[in-house]
Design an enzyme around this catalytic site. Structure first.
Site, PDB file in Angstrom:
ATOM      1  N   LYS A  38      -3.323  -2.434  -7.656  1.00  0.00           N
ATOM      2  CA  LYS A  38      -2.445  -2.205  -8.803  1.00  0.00           C
ATOM      3  C   LYS A  38      -1.157  -3.005  -8.725  1.00  0.00           C
ATOM      4  O   LYS A  38      -0.657  -3.483  -9.744  1.00  0.00           O
ATOM      5  CB  LYS A  38      -2.126  -0.715  -8.952  1.00  0.00           C
ATOM      6  N   THR A  39      -0.605  -3.176  -7.532  1.00  0.00           N
ATOM      7  CA  THR A  39       0.637  -3.934  -7.408  1.00  0.00           C
ATOM      8  C   THR A  39       0.418  -5.383  -7.813  1.00  0.00           C
ATOM      9  O   THR A  39       1.254  -5.998  -8.483  1.00  0.00           O
ATOM     10  CB  THR A  39       1.166  -3.868  -5.968  1.00  0.00           C
TER      11      THR A  39
ATOM     12  N   ASP B 171       5.393   2.071 -12.984  1.00  0.00           N
ATOM     13  CA  ASP B 171       4.477   2.239 -11.852  1.00  0.00           C
ATOM     14  C   ASP B 171       4.416   3.715 -11.457  1.00  0.00           C
ATOM     15  O   ASP B 171       5.365   4.472 -11.686  1.00  0.00           O
ATOM     16  CB  ASP B 171       4.980   1.393 -10.676  1.00  0.00           C
ATOM     17  N   GLU B 172       3.311   4.118 -10.866  1.00  0.00           N
ATOM     18  CA  GLU B 172       3.125   5.497 -10.381  1.00  0.00           C
ATOM     19  C   GLU B 172       3.449   6.518 -11.478  1.00  0.00           C
ATOM     20  O   GLU B 172       4.185   7.490 -11.264  1.00  0.00           O
ATOM     21  CB  GLU B 172       4.009   5.756  -9.148  1.00  0.00           C
TER      22      GLU B 172
ATOM     23  N   GLN C 121      -4.141  10.891  -7.648  1.00  0.00           N
ATOM     24  CA  GLN C 121      -3.142  10.817  -6.589  1.00  0.00           C
ATOM     25  C   GLN C 121      -1.823  11.470  -6.997  1.00  0.00           C
ATOM     26  O   GLN C 121      -0.766  11.158  -6.454  1.00  0.00           O
ATOM     27  CB  GLN C 121      -2.907   9.359  -6.180  1.00  0.00           C
TER      28      GLN C 121
ATOM     29  N   ARG D 146      -6.959   6.657   2.485  1.00  0.00           N
ATOM     30  CA  ARG D 146      -6.087   5.811   3.315  1.00  0.00           C
ATOM     31  C   ARG D 146      -6.929   4.993   4.294  1.00  0.00           C
ATOM     32  O   ARG D 146      -6.445   4.016   4.867  1.00  0.00           O
ATOM     33  CB  ARG D 146      -5.100   6.657   4.126  1.00  0.00           C
TER      34      ARG D 146
END
Length: 760
Positions: free
Chosen positions: A47-48, A234-235, A265, A616
């Protein structure tokens, strides 16, 4: 990478290099420009990269100047990294982007516009401690007992109301539910007035004052709507109501808003995050395009299938299925442990095995837990194995304030001359012995060559304020009474009574915030340490315990960039990735965490937290749980987490490599030996020289022959078969032995009833 120069009157087309290496869905997100866009970015889906390339593409196409793009993040680090990447893709124009955290961006706007709201441009920004001090002063002026009603608790209630855009009047009429809320309502009115008089804003104001500004001055809102042609967040799943509203206001004119996030998330509801913001995005913007990023670049197929099979049990979610072109990888391994100490010891052994047999570095490995209090037992086990570790998102267990406070109390019981410990706890919790009185006591002690404790024993000679004298006498008598109890009862009983008498733990319960309850859990974990110390140590006493603790807290040998195993909570692990991940403490009432204060546990958020933990991992994933765990100084039976039963059985194996065998109860039966189908040496202590036997020796159960059985000895049980001794708990006739049996897992047996044979 090639840089692009735009002609002022001739916007260029997207450059091929900006799309190179992107998958089809990523390319769609990067090339999209006008209108609302919802990017559902699954874990590890890049995503970044998509965000940075999308901004670079807008600049490359000439759709906007850098100062016309607003990009909002949740950390300064994320903003800094994105800006640097964009600068590498385009040029130094990236430095002119409006990119940063919500608080930094809107404080920048307020510096320009604040005079409209009655502030000057040099207004102060109050942090949490500043706010609490102001609230405490207001409460004192209102004759509210700040010892009974904590200012921190009032601040938390006010902050919660402000972020929900609930003002004092609305709060009074709709949200008064108890005497605590009634007090908060009184303080709230004075607090906002006092902030204004002080030309100050708190952190919540940095989000709600822009909303007030835009509502009161539509022309200002219109100006910023025209300035910010493109908005990216973002987020988005972590936004609260105030963040949602202020960005919606800015995007109302053009709808060029792009939000990136993953509902799976969303794990910060305790901080005010509202998952409905991302779930309802397409209701807010019916014309929105939705692009799911489902290709995961991080994890193996087995790990992804494991995580996906669990999160699918949530009702509140956006439809998506992660996939990866990565290899199938190792199946997820489930570790069943006898208790929490066994869990820590065995994971430490696994870590060394991974390093020695598979070439992993310590820094490749992360150990995740639900609460910070769980770290202590892992720290102890890793130290014993000589494994370097670092704690992320928190400090070492024994360095936490609440632990140091309790230890200071204990030091005073055997060494009242310890002035540092005395001054640490004399007003912890608050006893009304003010700084002025303490200063006078110290001065008297220096002048008369006495210790502070000796001075307190003759407090009447100091001439300090009479009520303070009385409280000092009460403290001295209380501590003296506990000193006399040492050795007359188990140490754990003395400490429990001390904590109850001082009210140290009660203050956390009364405060009733996420932070205070976590601190209480840490103190409860210290009680577990003391209990285990007494069980494991012959002639255990407080002096020995404190000596052991002082050695554990000596952490001055850390390297600047250590190659260390990472220990952290699952919350702290969000956004990170590791080749190997251990998710620990997977038991009901721990992970998932049980409800508190009469409220039902939010199982869907706990399941999302499990999903975050699992994703993770890049290459190897371990789930671990204990059949019993120390809680509040006592060992209690645990039930395995429901999430383990939700995992696709096709990607999970026991330590022996066997598949899950379902019981009629719905619980799975996991084995307890081996590693990926092989046998693992848990590095238990070997018998002392001369005690190994090649022939079978039968044990007799008198005190003299008990010495033949040692930790690490190989034994045979008539029912359970061959095994290895993990631990001996010597209590005379009631001695217990913990054995890891090859076919039956771990068992705790009464030694006098166990018909064992030593075979090596």
């Amino acid at each position: 990478m090639k840089q692009f120069a735009l002609q002022p009157d001739e916007p260029s087309q997207p450059q091929p290099d900006l799309l190179k290496g992107l998958n089809p869905e990523q390319q769609k997100a990067v090339q999209h420009s006008d209108g609302p866009l919802l990017i559902i970015a699954g874990a590890g889906s890049g995503k970044t990269r998509v965000l940075t390339y999308r901004i670079a593409n807008l600049l490359a196409k000439g759709k906007a100047e850098p100062n016309q793009i607003l990009a909002l993040t949740f950390t300064n680090k994320a903003a800094r990294e994105m800006r640097e990447r964009i600068e590498g893709l385009i040029d130094e124009r990236a430095r002119k982007l409006w990119m940063g955290t919500f608080h930094s961006i809107f404080s920048r706007i307020l510096r320009v516009e604040c005079e409209r709201l009655g502030y000057t441009q040099d207004f102060s920004i109050y942090d949490t401690q500043d706010s609490e001090r102001m609230i405490k002063t207001i409460m004192q002026e209102l004759n509210i007992d700040t010892k009974e009603i904590k200012p921190r608790n009032i601040r938390f209630i006010i902050s919660e109301a402000k972020n929900e855009l609930v003002g004092p009047q609305q709060f009074e009429s709709k949200f008064i539910q108890s005497s605590m809320h009634d007090i908060a309502a009184q303080v709230y009115r004075y607090y906002i007035t006092r902030l204004k008089e002080s030309n100050a804003m708190d952190f919540d104001d940095l989000l709600i004052k822009p909303i007030e500004l835009f509502e009161q001055y539509p022309e200002v809102l219109e100006a910023y709507q025209k300035r910010f042609k493109y908005i990216m967040i973002d987020e988005y799943q972590d936004t609260n109501h105030a963040q949602y509203k202020v960005t919606k206001m800015l995007a109302a004119a053009h709808h060029n808003i792009c939000v990136v996030g993953d509902d799976a998330q969303s794990i910060y509801s305790f901080r005010g995050a509202d998952i409905s913001n991302i779930l309802n995005f397409q209701q807010d913007y019916p014309e929105a395009i939705r692009i799911p990023l489902e290709q995961n670049y991080r994890s193996t197929k087995a790990i992804l299938k494991c995580a996906d099979s669990v999160i699918k049990n949530n009702d509140k979610q956006l439809d998506k299925t992660l996939w990866t072109a990565n290899e199938e990888g190792n199946t997820v391994t489930v570790l069943e442990n006898f208790n929490d100490r066994d869990e820590a010891n065995r994971i430490a052994s696994y870590i060394n095995q991974l390093k020695l047999e598979y070439g992993y570095k310590y820094s490749d490995i992360a150990l995740l837990y639900r609460t910070n209090a769980q770290s202590r037992v892992f720290e102890d086990a890793l130290r014993r194995k000589g494994i370097a570790y670092q704690i992320v998102g928190g400090i070492s267990f024994y360095q936490r304030k609440e632990i140091k406070d309790v230890v200071a109390y204990l030091k005073l019981l055997i060494n009242p001359a310890d002035e540092e410990s005395l001054m640490r706890v004399i007003n912890e919790p608050a006893r009304g012995i003010g700084d002025k009185s303490l200063s006078q006591i110290r001065e008297y002690a220096r002048q008369n060559n006495l210790s502070v404790w000796e001075t307190m024993q003759q407090i009447g000679e100091t001439g300090i304020y009479k009520p303070a004298q009385k409280r000092v006498v009460q403290f001295v008598e209380m501590m003296g009474g506990f000193t006399q109890r040492l050795g007359t009862e188990p140490l754990i009983d003395t400490v429990k009574t001390l904590l109850e008498t001082t009210g140290y733990v009660k203050q956390f319960v009364d405060e009733n915030t996420h932070e205070s309850l976590t601190r209480r859990e840490n103190v409860m974990e210290l009680l577990n340490v003391i209990t285990q110390f007494e069980e494991a140590t012959k002639n255990a006493d407080l002096s020995r315990f404190l000596q052991d603790i002082s050695l554990i807290t000596d952490l001055d040998a850390h390297e600047e960039n250590p190659q260390s195993v990472t220990l952290m909570t699952v919350h702290a692990a969000k956004g990170l990735e590791f080749p190997v991940v251990f998710v620990t403490g997977l038991e009901e009432e721990l992970f998932p965490m049980g409800g508190r204060n009469g409220e039902e546990a939010d199982i869907e958020e706990e399941r999302r937290l499990f999903y975050v933990a699992a994703t993770r991992a890049e290459e190897r994933l371990f789930f671990s749980y204990a059949k019993s765990r120390y809680k509040f100084g006592e060992e209690k039976i645990s039930t395995r987490s429901r999430f383990l039963d939700e995992v696709d059985p096709g990607v999970v194996r026991t330590e022996t490599g066997a598949t899950i065998r379902q019981k009629s109860s719905g619980r799975s039966d996991f084995g307890s030996s081996g590693f990926g189908g092989t046998t693992i040496d848990y590095d238990w202590k070997k018998p002392a020289s001369g005690t190994s036997r090649s022939s079978t020796t039968e044990i007799h159960y008198d005190n003299e022959d008990l010495s033949l059985l040692r930790t690490g000895a190989k034994v045979v049980h008539p029912k359970f078969g061959p095994g290895k001794v993990i631990n001996l708990e010597s209590r005379g006739e009631d001695s217990n032995v913990v054995i890891f049996f090859q076919n039956q897992g771990q068992k705790k047996l009464k030694l006098k009833h166990a018909k064992l044979k030593i075979i090596g």
